[in-house]
Design an enzyme around this catalytic site. Structure first.
Site, PDB file in Angstrom:
ATOM      1  N   ASN A  95       0.862  -1.184   0.000  1.00  0.00           N
ATOM      2  CA  ASN A  95       0.000   0.000   0.000  1.00  0.00           C
ATOM      3  C   ASN A  95       0.895   1.230   0.000  1.00  0.00           C
ATOM      4  OD1 ASN A  95      -1.832   2.022   0.478  1.00  0.00           O
ATOM      5  ND2 ASN A  95      -2.318   1.392   2.574  1.00  0.00           N
ATOM      6  N   LYS A 128       0.065   4.287  -0.228  1.00  0.00           N
ATOM      7  CA  LYS A 128      -0.566   5.468   0.402  1.00  0.00           C
ATOM      8  C   LYS A 128      -0.363   6.709  -0.481  1.00  0.00           C
ATOM      9  CE  LYS A 128       0.197   3.180   4.767  1.00  0.00           C
ATOM     10  NZ  LYS A 128       0.244   3.276   6.217  1.00  0.00           N
ATOM     11  N   HIS A 182      -9.173   0.599   5.110  1.00  0.00           N
ATOM     12  CA  HIS A 182      -7.874   0.846   5.757  1.00  0.00           C
ATOM     13  C   HIS A 182      -8.080   1.759   6.971  1.00  0.00           C
ATOM     14  CE1 HIS A 182      -3.791   2.186   6.492  1.00  0.00           C
ATOM     15  NE2 HIS A 182      -3.419   1.080   5.874  1.00  0.00           N
ATOM     16  N   GLU A 187      -6.539   4.196   8.041  1.00  0.00           N
ATOM     17  CA  GLU A 187      -6.402   5.640   7.776  1.00  0.00           C
ATOM     18  C   GLU A 187      -7.678   6.190   7.139  1.00  0.00           C
ATOM     19  OE1 GLU A 187      -2.688   5.335   5.661  1.00  0.00           O
ATOM     20  OE2 GLU A 187      -1.748   4.666   7.524  1.00  0.00           O
ATOM     21  N   GLU A 227      -5.155  -5.661  10.502  1.00  0.00           N
ATOM     22  CA  GLU A 227      -4.123  -4.662  10.764  1.00  0.00           C
ATOM     23  C   GLU A 227      -4.386  -3.985  12.112  1.00  0.00           C
ATOM     24  OE1 GLU A 227      -2.192  -3.239   6.903  1.00  0.00           O
ATOM     25  OE2 GLU A 227      -4.016  -2.094   7.127  1.00  0.00           O
ATOM     26  N   GLY A 272       2.644   1.662  10.793  1.00  0.00           N
ATOM     27  CA  GLY A 272       3.554   2.804  10.636  1.00  0.00           C
ATOM     28  C   GLY A 272       4.236   3.206  11.936  1.00  0.00           C
ATOM     29  N   SER A 275       3.755  -2.794  10.242  1.00  0.00           N
ATOM     30  CA  SER A 275       5.213  -2.778  10.405  1.00  0.00           C
ATOM     31  C   SER A 275       5.892  -4.098  10.030  1.00  0.00           C
ATOM     32  CB  SER A 275       5.593  -2.359  11.827  1.00  0.00           C
ATOM     33  OG  SER A 275       5.098  -1.044  12.095  1.00  0.00           O
TER      34      SER A 275
HETATM   35  C1  PEP Z   1      -0.485  -0.266   6.190  1.00  0.00           C
HETATM   36  O1  PEP Z   1      -0.570   0.934   6.018  1.00  0.00           O
HETATM   37  O2  PEP Z   1      -1.382  -1.023   5.799  1.00  0.00           O
HETATM   38  C2  PEP Z   1       0.695  -0.773   6.891  1.00  0.00           C
HETATM   39  C3  PEP Z   1       0.689  -2.012   7.315  1.00  0.00           C
HETATM   40  O3  PEP Z   1       1.721   0.117   7.065  1.00  0.00           O
HETATM   41  P1  PEP Z   1       3.173  -0.219   7.679  1.00  0.00           P
HETATM   42  O4  PEP Z   1       3.661  -1.478   7.016  1.00  0.00           O
HETATM   43  O5  PEP Z   1       4.007   0.973   7.319  1.00  0.00           O
HETATM   44  O6  PEP Z   1       2.982  -0.402   9.140  1.00  0.00           O
END
Ligand code: PEP
Length: 250
Positions: free
Chosen positions: A9, A11, A94, A96, A166, A172, A212
């Protein structure tokens, strides 16, 4: 066996030339395992990304779409528009989008319905906040997110759905759920689907972990029985790191 998937992703990162350049880098990498590779560039670059990916094994996904077919929805993108440029997969829900754009379960249920009606594949994201986990409510929060957005569906459309668990506290932040925490929740998710539908369907659903995931921890997380791949944010912006994660399935 369930399909393994590693999805990136991007973003709101990478302009047009950076998108082309990262795709060129990704195309020069070797997928040594059996994971399907998906990238989700920003909407404005999807058309160019699909062309740049022609002839490669990498699929392209959108990061969002609107639930209506067309009309006066300034700034929005429809399922038909995505399909017209060759994008058949969409990430929905997601954290966000939930946090910054106030997307709730009811809206997401509508978006999922529209995407499925257009025969799109949905990568449906969900997961608990840190307070939920600290309070021990993480299982009930996740169960409610699934029920509210997806459990009105019949069984068949589920074959177009990929789940992405997630935990919001791991996105992040550099903080990852331990492989045991990921496995525990993925097994719970599969059990919850089996109770609503049946075990056979539950066993077919690919459940990704996101939060992460990096080259250093991917193999251990992906080795867990109910973890079928990852949704990758930060580490998907570098071709070497992303393919190190893809090749955790090698
Ligand atoms: C995400 O935004 O779906 C995500 C898992 O981000 P990150 O890997 O940076 O934690």
């Amino acid at each position: 066996m369930r399909k393994h998937i590693v999805a990136g992703n991007w973003k709101m990162n990478k302009d047009l030339s950076e998108t082309k350049s990262l795709i060129a880098d990704l195309k020069s990498q070797e997928n040594k395992g059996d994971a399907e590779v998906i990238i989700a560039p920003t909407t404005i670059n999807l058309h160019a990304a699909v062309s740049a990916l022609e002839g490669s094994e990498i699929h392209c996904a959108a990061q969002n779409m609107h639930q209506q077919e067309s009309g006066a929805y300034t700034g929005e993108i429809s399922a038909a528009m995505l399909k017209a440029v060759g994008v058949n997969t969409v990430i929905l829900g997601h954290s966000e989008r939930r946090a910054y754009f106030h997307e709730d379960d009811a809206l997401l249920a509508a978006k999922v319905k529209t995407a499925l009606a257009h025969k799109m594949r949905v990568i449906f994201c969900f997961g608990e906040e840190l307070e939920d986990r600290k309070a021990g409510n993480h299982f009930s929060v996740v169960e409610a997110q699934l029920k509210n957005a997806l459990f009105e569906l019949e069984s068949d459309p589920w074959l177009q759905i990929v789940l992405a668990y997630e935990p919001v506290w791991a996105i992040g932040t550099g903080e990852t759920a331990s492989p045991e925490q990921a496995q525990e929740m993925h097994a719970f998710i599969r059990k919850t689907i089996a109770s609503r539908y049946n075990q056979d369907l539950a066993d077919q659903i690919t459940i990704l972990y996101g939060g992460s995931v990096k080259p250093a921890n991917a193999k251990e997380i992906f080795s867990k029985a109910d973890v079928d791949g990852g949704l990758i944010g930060g580490a998907s912006l570098n071709a070497n790191d992303f393919y190190a994660i893809v090749n955790a399935f090698a």
